[in-house]
Motif scaffolding. Structure first.
Motif, PDB file in Angstrom:
ATOM      1  N   ARG A  56     -25.623 -35.660   6.930  1.00  0.00           N
ATOM      2  CA  ARG A  56     -25.406 -36.646   7.986  1.00  0.00           C
ATOM      3  C   ARG A  56     -25.043 -36.000   9.313  1.00  0.00           C
ATOM      4  N   SER A  57     -24.441 -34.823   9.273  1.00  0.00           N
ATOM      5  CA  SER A  57     -24.031 -34.164  10.509  1.00  0.00           C
ATOM      6  C   SER A  57     -25.197 -33.530  11.257  1.00  0.00           C
ATOM      7  N   ARG A 103     -23.627 -34.597   1.279  1.00  0.00           N
ATOM      8  CA  ARG A 103     -24.022 -35.753   2.099  1.00  0.00           C
ATOM      9  C   ARG A 103     -23.437 -35.656   3.498  1.00  0.00           C
ATOM     10  N   LYS A 104     -22.221 -35.140   3.602  1.00  0.00           N
ATOM     11  CA  LYS A 104     -21.596 -35.008   4.908  1.00  0.00           C
ATOM     12  C   LYS A 104     -22.359 -33.999   5.765  1.00  0.00           C
TER      13      LYS A 104
END
Length: 321
Positions: free
Chosen positions: A255-256, A251-252
């Protein structure tokens, strides 16, 4: 009884493993190596070409003959020629030694044990760092999952006990249902106890409402929160530490990534970009903007979507009458 039988078998197995000497393990190694090199079922005697009743002199004669055939100078370019020649010397030494031949004859007649202890297999398979890491991840995840199952079962039993206590306080020990709402206090902290000053203190008393078959806990706003088994979190592999860590990392990464505007058409020059931006800022009569057609979501709709997704909903509430 089964536990005692299992412990007895393990004790006998450990005793048998402990009885194997260093020479026995050497014989096990040679048996496995010879079968892998010369063919399955090959024994020390069949490899030398002598019967199991051969004398020491016959074994020595067969060894000299076989060593000439397997000498590395006569087998140049042959893979593992040195290993076969060295192995032949060890086999000859065991069979010409009285005690060594006695030990080999025992396994020759009764068979080499299939299970030879952890150290035997570890000497052949030395796990690397990656293998150890994967094993620990799988083992810890399985243990964590079973702990989740135990906690889920305990929470369900706890909820059933609370409901039973509330109904017993409202309906009596015979648990005959009574119509209408009844406010009761349930002790959730065990029986009475003595505090530091020696005073008798009751357990943790919680006010509850019993309405029909439902048991509720009133909150600060006067609403009634239903007490049921949905409050217990069921076990899930997705909540194990490794899967949760991978999902969080994924998820990180997502999102990045820079957001891309769908449907955007690159302009030919800066003047056309400025013109299109100005046209979009000035609404005209009878025309719909890009936001109205679905280009950008209104703030209220986005907030509702966030509230609806991904979170476990609270237990249904009931307005206290």
């Amino acid at each position: 009884m089964r536990v005692f039988f299992l412990l007895a078998c393990l004790a006998a197995l450990v005793t048998a493993v402990a009885a194997w000497t260093k020479e026995d393990h050497e014989i096990f190694d040679l048996v496995s190596a010879i079968e892998a090199s010369e063919g399955k079922g090959t024994t020390f005697y069949s490899w030398l070409g002598v019967p199991s009743t051969a004398s020491t002199s016959e074994i020595a004669k067969a060894y000299r003959k076989k060593s000439i055939q397997l000498h590395p100078d006569k087998n140049k370019g042959l893979k593992k020629a040195h290993e076969r020649f060295a192995r032949l010397g060890v086999v000859s030494s065991i069979l010409r030694n009285t005690e060594g031949r006695k030990r080999y004859d025992f396994f020759y007649k009764n068979g080499v044990p299939k299970w030879r202890g952890t150290g035997y297999y570890y000497s052949r398979f030395r796990p690397g760092l990656g293998t150890v890491f994967v094993f620990l991840v799988v083992l810890s995840s399985i243990l964590q999952y079973f702990i989740q199952r135990l906690n889920h079962k305990r929470d369900i039993e706890r909820v059933d006990w609370v409901i039973q206590q509330a109904r017993s306080a409202a309906w009596g020990t015979r648990l005959v249902p009574v119509e209408g709402q009844r406010k009761v206090k349930v002790n959730l902290g065990g029986g009475p106890r003595l505090d530091g000053d020696g005073n008798l203190v009751a357990g943790r008393m919680v006010e509850m409402v019993v309405d029909g078959d439902g048991v509720y806990i009133p909150d600060a706003d006067g609403n009634l929160d239903l007490v049921d088994k949905s409050a217990a979190v069921p076990p899930s592999l997705a909540r194990t530490w490794f899967v949760a860590l991978v999902a969080k990392f994924f998820r990180k990464i997502v999102r990045s990534k820079p957001p891309s505007s769908p449907g955007a058409v690159p302009s030919e020059d800066n003047e056309s970009d400025d013109a299109s931006a100005t046209a979009s800022d000035v609404p005209s009569s009878g025309a719909t903007t890009a936001q109205e057609e679905g280009g950008a979501r209104p703030r209220g709709a986005r907030a509702a979507a966030v509230m609806a997704g991904g979170r476990r909903r609270k237990a249904p509430k009931k307005r206290q009458s």
